[in-house]
Scaffold this motif. Structure first.
Motif, short mmCIF file in Angstrom:
data_model
loop_
_atom_site.label_atom_id
_atom_site.label_comp_id
_atom_site.label_asym_id
_atom_site.label_seq_id
_atom_site.Cartn_x
_atom_site.Cartn_y
_atom_site.Cartn_z
N UNK A 1 121.29 2.10 19.54
CA UNK A 1 121.43 0.95 20.36
C UNK A 1 122.74 0.90 21.32
N UNK A 2 123.90 1.32 20.91
CA UNK A 2 125.13 1.41 21.61
C UNK A 2 125.90 2.45 21.48
N UNK A 3 126.49 3.03 22.16
CA UNK A 3 127.24 4.19 22.17
C UNK A 3 128.71 3.96 22.96
N UNK A 4 129.85 4.13 21.92
CA UNK A 4 131.13 3.91 22.69
C UNK A 4 131.82 5.46 22.64
N UNK A 5 132.22 5.52 23.93
CA UNK A 5 132.67 7.06 24.10
C UNK A 5 134.26 7.09 24.44
N UNK A 6 134.86 7.73 23.43
CA UNK A 6 136.35 7.98 23.83
C UNK A 6 136.28 9.15 24.35
N UNK A 7 136.83 9.37 25.63
CA UNK A 7 137.07 10.43 26.35
C UNK A 7 138.59 11.09 26.39
N UNK B 1 142.16 5.21 31.68
CA UNK B 1 142.96 4.83 30.52
C UNK B 1 142.58 3.70 29.95
N UNK B 2 142.66 3.56 28.63
CA UNK B 2 142.60 2.16 27.83
C UNK B 2 141.13 1.71 27.93
N UNK B 3 140.20 2.49 28.21
CA UNK B 3 139.03 1.93 28.36
C UNK B 3 137.72 3.01 27.43
N UNK B 4 136.72 2.26 27.14
CA UNK B 4 135.49 3.13 26.81
C UNK B 4 134.64 3.15 27.56
N UNK C 1 135.97 15.01 23.08
CA UNK C 1 135.46 13.44 22.89
C UNK C 1 135.10 12.94 21.49
N UNK C 2 135.10 11.48 21.47
CA UNK C 2 134.80 10.99 20.23
C UNK C 2 133.77 10.10 20.59
N UNK C 3 132.36 9.99 20.49
CA UNK C 3 131.22 9.19 20.49
C UNK C 3 131.21 8.46 19.34
N UNK C 4 130.87 7.07 19.27
CA UNK C 4 130.39 6.41 18.18
C UNK C 4 129.03 5.76 18.52
N UNK C 5 128.02 6.22 17.56
CA UNK C 5 126.71 5.84 17.81
C UNK C 5 126.27 4.52 17.05
N UNK C 6 126.07 3.39 17.33
CA UNK C 6 125.62 2.40 16.56
C UNK C 6 124.09 2.33 16.57
N UNK D 1 143.04 -0.61 18.26
CA UNK D 1 144.57 -0.02 18.62
C UNK D 1 144.67 1.12 19.03
N UNK D 2 145.80 1.27 20.06
CA UNK D 2 145.97 2.43 20.91
C UNK D 2 146.73 3.60 19.70
N UNK D 3 147.19 3.29 18.96
CA UNK D 3 147.88 4.08 17.65
C UNK D 3 146.74 4.47 17.10
N UNK D 4 145.85 3.86 16.74
CA UNK D 4 144.69 4.48 15.88
C UNK D 4 143.94 5.47 16.90
N UNK D 5 143.65 5.19 18.08
CA UNK D 5 143.06 6.15 18.85
C UNK D 5 143.59 7.40 19.06
#
Length: 321
Positions: A210-216, A239-242, A275-280, A51-55
């Motif tokens: 394994x997988x990193x999701x990066x929010x810039x 915009x709108x991507x990871x 930035x906000x990376x999520x490392x799985x 959700x964009x609001x959560x981001x």
């Protein structure tokens, strides 16, 4: 090394098909994932479902945290945690060997386990309670909600990766179950006009898991090294991507068929970068050994089997000394 190329050239993949009930739609996304993973291990995704609001709330809370007085941030210093949770001061990590410490500060969040949890009592790697800043009343709930959403998206991508490797879609289910993961908030000051030799916001490195999701944010600065060359490719915000990248565990699993690629950050924007990376990183107990679909006839695995926990502990030892 050469300067960054002016035209970004990372693939952009619409992953909506991974949620489709149509197997052909899921396979179509898997083919795109395979191409990107074999090419460089970095790609953008859109229609990701978060959700964009959560981001927006995550970004706002991160900026508020890093704007707190130093004393408030140090009250949740990572040094006070036995499981690497909390605030990491500026220049607290060196990701590129031989370079100065990274010009960034951060905040680590993991799966919140109480002190009496069996994994904590057993001293499992990076298992334990989070620390939370006392001055931001919405911080904890916002980050927990985002952590759950990013975890779900990572699990979806692991299903897509299984298909891309010609494996059953649920092949990585044991890895995803009770998985370890880390959410990290990062703040980069502007690159100094006269930096120390080799000083960067974030030194060249590969990711551990394994997988990193990066929010810039929109400041830019992420660069990816092209495979088999020394050219640095810009990965600007879209915009709108990871930005998604594979980590070292996937490289081991696939005998380097899929790439865990070098990347770095140099904040030349002249302003603050967030930035906000999520490392799985997966189930700590799972043994990672070469997948059968990644060995040609007569080919031997490049890597010995290793547990996720052993692998992560060694990676942390290298970057924190």
């Amino acid at each position: 090394m050469t300067e960054a190329l002016s035209t970004p050239s990372l693939p952009l993949i619409d992953i909506a098909g991974l949620r489709s009930s149509d197997p052909a739609a899921r396979q179509a996304v898997a083919r795109e994932l395979r191409s990107a993973c074999e090419r460089c291990g970095f790609f953008y995704i859109h229609n990701h479902g978060i959700d964009a609001g959560l981001i927006a709330r995550v970004r706002a809370e991160a900026e508020q945290f890093f704007a707190l007085p130093s004393a408030s941030k140090l009250a949740v210093d990572k040094a006070l945690s036995a499981c690497n949770r909390g605030y990491e001061p500026l220049r607290g990590q060196t990701l590129e060997a031989g370079s100065p410490p990274d010009l960034k500060e951060g905040f680590y969040i993991g799966i919140d386990l109480p002190e009496d949890h069996p994994s904590v009592l057993a001293g499992r790697f990076n298992q334990g309670p989070n620390q939370w800043p006392a001055d931001l009343p919405d911080f904890r709930d916002t980050m927990n909600a985002y952590f759950a959403a990013a975890y779900e998206l990572s699990a979806l991508l692991m299903r897509g990766l299984a298909l891309s490797l010609e494996l059953p879609e649920d092949h990585f289910a044991p890895f995803v179950t009770d998985a370890s993961a880390t959410l990290r908030l990062l703040h980069y000051p502007p690159q100094p006009p006269q930096p120390a030799p080799g000083e960067k916001g974030c030194g060249a490195h590969t990711d551990f898991g394994a997988v990193t999701l990066l929010l810039q944010d929109d400041a830019g600065g992420l660069q990816v090294q092209a495979i088999d060359s020394d050219e640095w490719i810009d990965a600007p915000p879209v915009e709108g991507t990871y930005v998604v990248n594979l980590g070292d565990l996937i490289a081991r699993w696939t005998n380097d068929r899929y790439h865990s690629n070098l990347h770095r950050v140099i904040n030349r924007s002249g302003r603050e970068r967030y930035s906000v990376p999520f490392f799985f990183t997966g189930n700590l107990d799972l043994q990672v050994e070469c997948l059968p679909t990644c060995l040609a006839p007569g080919e031997a695995p490049k890597y010995l089997p290793v547990s996720v926990e052993q692998h992560l502990a060694e990676c942390y030892r290298r970057t924190y000394g």
